[in-house]
Motif scaffolding. Sequence first.
Motif, PDB file in Angstrom:
ATOM      1  N   ALA A 196      28.026  52.653 -25.134  1.00 51.08           N
ATOM      2  CA  ALA A 196      27.623  53.641 -26.137  1.00 51.08           C
ATOM      3  C   ALA A 196      26.187  54.078 -25.870  1.00 51.08           C
ATOM      4  N   ASN A 197      25.614  53.592 -24.780  1.00 56.08           N
ATOM      5  CA  ASN A 197      24.225  53.889 -24.460  1.00 56.08           C
ATOM      6  C   ASN A 197      24.110  54.260 -22.990  1.00 56.08           C
ATOM      7  N   ARG A 198      23.777  55.506 -22.730  1.00 55.23           N
ATOM      8  CA  ARG A 198      23.639  55.953 -21.343  1.00 55.23           C
ATOM      9  C   ARG A 198      22.394  56.815 -21.227  1.00 55.23           C
ATOM     10  N   SER A 199      21.279  56.243 -21.583  1.00 55.84           N
ATOM     11  CA  SER A 199      20.027  56.989 -21.525  1.00 55.84           C
ATOM     12  C   SER A 199      19.481  56.999 -20.111  1.00 55.84           C
ATOM     13  N   MET A 200      18.430  57.769 -19.908  1.00 48.20           N
ATOM     14  CA  MET A 200      17.791  57.827 -18.595  1.00 48.20           C
ATOM     15  C   MET A 200      16.336  57.373 -18.714  1.00 48.20           C
ATOM     16  N   LYS A 201      16.094  56.438 -19.603  1.00 48.05           N
ATOM     17  CA  LYS A 201      14.736  55.932 -19.806  1.00 48.05           C
ATOM     18  C   LYS A 201      14.496  54.732 -18.905  1.00 48.05           C
ATOM     19  N   GLY A 202      13.699  54.919 -17.884  1.00 47.48           N
ATOM     20  CA  GLY A 202      13.336  53.824 -17.000  1.00 47.48           C
ATOM     21  C   GLY A 202      14.141  53.776 -15.728  1.00 47.48           C
ATOM     22  N   GLU A 203      13.593  53.072 -14.752  1.00 54.94           N
ATOM     23  CA  GLU A 203      14.202  52.969 -13.433  1.00 54.94           C
ATOM     24  C   GLU A 203      15.539  52.230 -13.456  1.00 54.94           C
ATOM     25  N   ASP A 204      15.714  51.296 -14.390  1.00 55.93           N
ATOM     26  CA  ASP A 204      16.948  50.528 -14.475  1.00 55.93           C
ATOM     27  C   ASP A 204      17.870  51.027 -15.577  1.00 55.93           C
ATOM     28  N   SER A 205      17.638  52.240 -16.087  1.00 51.46           N
ATOM     29  CA  SER A 205      18.533  52.794 -17.106  1.00 51.46           C
ATOM     30  C   SER A 205      19.894  53.049 -16.478  1.00 51.46           C
ATOM     31  N   LEU A 206      20.934  52.988 -17.281  1.00 47.09           N
ATOM     32  CA  LEU A 206      22.284  53.140 -16.760  1.00 47.09           C
ATOM     33  C   LEU A 206      22.468  54.455 -16.013  1.00 47.09           C
ATOM     34  N   GLU A 207      21.991  55.534 -16.574  1.00 52.58           N
ATOM     35  CA  GLU A 207      22.141  56.838 -15.915  1.00 52.58           C
ATOM     36  C   GLU A 207      21.439  56.850 -14.558  1.00 52.58           C
ATOM     37  N   GLN A 208      20.244  56.292 -14.488  1.00 53.51           N
ATOM     38  CA  GLN A 208      19.495  56.246 -13.220  1.00 53.51           C
ATOM     39  C   GLN A 208      20.222  55.371 -12.196  1.00 53.51           C
ATOM     40  N   VAL A 209      20.761  54.251 -12.649  1.00 56.21           N
ATOM     41  CA  VAL A 209      21.488  53.352 -11.754  1.00 56.21           C
ATOM     42  C   VAL A 209      22.714  54.058 -11.180  1.00 56.21           C
ATOM     43  N   ILE A 210      23.457  54.761 -12.019  1.00 58.42           N
ATOM     44  CA  ILE A 210      24.644  55.482 -11.555  1.00 58.42           C
ATOM     45  C   ILE A 210      24.252  56.515 -10.504  1.00 58.42           C
ATOM     46  N   ARG A 211      23.182  57.244 -10.758  1.00 64.18           N
ATOM     47  CA  ARG A 211      22.733  58.264  -9.799  1.00 64.18           C
ATOM     48  C   ARG A 211      22.304  57.667  -8.470  1.00 64.18           C
ATOM     49  N   GLN A 212      21.700  56.480  -8.503  1.00 66.32           N
ATOM     50  CA  GLN A 212      21.192  55.855  -7.285  1.00 66.32           C
ATOM     51  C   GLN A 212      22.241  55.042  -6.530  1.00 66.32           C
ATOM     52  N   GLU A 213      23.096  54.352  -7.249  1.00 70.17           N
ATOM     53  CA  GLU A 213      23.981  53.354  -6.633  1.00 70.17           C
ATOM     54  C   GLU A 213      25.434  53.810  -6.468  1.00 70.17           C
ATOM     55  N   SER A 214      25.839  54.827  -7.191  1.00 70.10           N
ATOM     56  CA  SER A 214      27.246  55.223  -7.214  1.00 70.10           C
ATOM     57  C   SER A 214      27.739  55.721  -5.855  1.00 70.10           C
ATOM     58  N   LEU A 215      28.933  55.303  -5.522  1.00 70.23           N
ATOM     59  CA  LEU A 215      29.620  55.723  -4.307  1.00 70.23           C
ATOM     60  C   LEU A 215      30.950  56.361  -4.716  1.00 70.23           C
ATOM     61  N   PRO A 216      31.589  57.076  -3.805  1.00 69.65           N
ATOM     62  CA  PRO A 216      32.908  57.639  -4.140  1.00 69.65           C
ATOM     63  C   PRO A 216      33.932  56.577  -4.565  1.00 69.65           C
ATOM     64  N   THR A 217      33.728  55.349  -4.128  1.00 71.07           N
ATOM     65  CA  THR A 217      34.653  54.265  -4.467  1.00 71.07           C
ATOM     66  C   THR A 217      34.246  53.498  -5.725  1.00 71.07           C
TER      67      THR A 217
END
Length: 70
Positions: A26-47
């Motif tokens: 229920a929380n997908r903010s982009m506050k900080g380097e380890d925020s969920l949104e930032q992590v998805i943008r950095q770590e996400s792969l097609p798989t």
Amino acid sequence: MICSTESSDRMVWLFAQEKQMILLTANRSMKGEDSLEQVIRQESLPTSLPVITLANVDRIYRKKISRTVC
């Protein structure tokens, strides 16, 4: 890898991916380097497995949802 209520969003996302779990949040903010949104943008792969974000938790549950210990 073990995560707890003190784990960063990055640790939780990595744990979910490692265990092949779909992350529900229920929380997908982009506050900080380890925020969920930032992590998805950095770590996400097609798989990578998806993250499902609930826009209004109160509509689904009448009581507040807390972060689950992995």
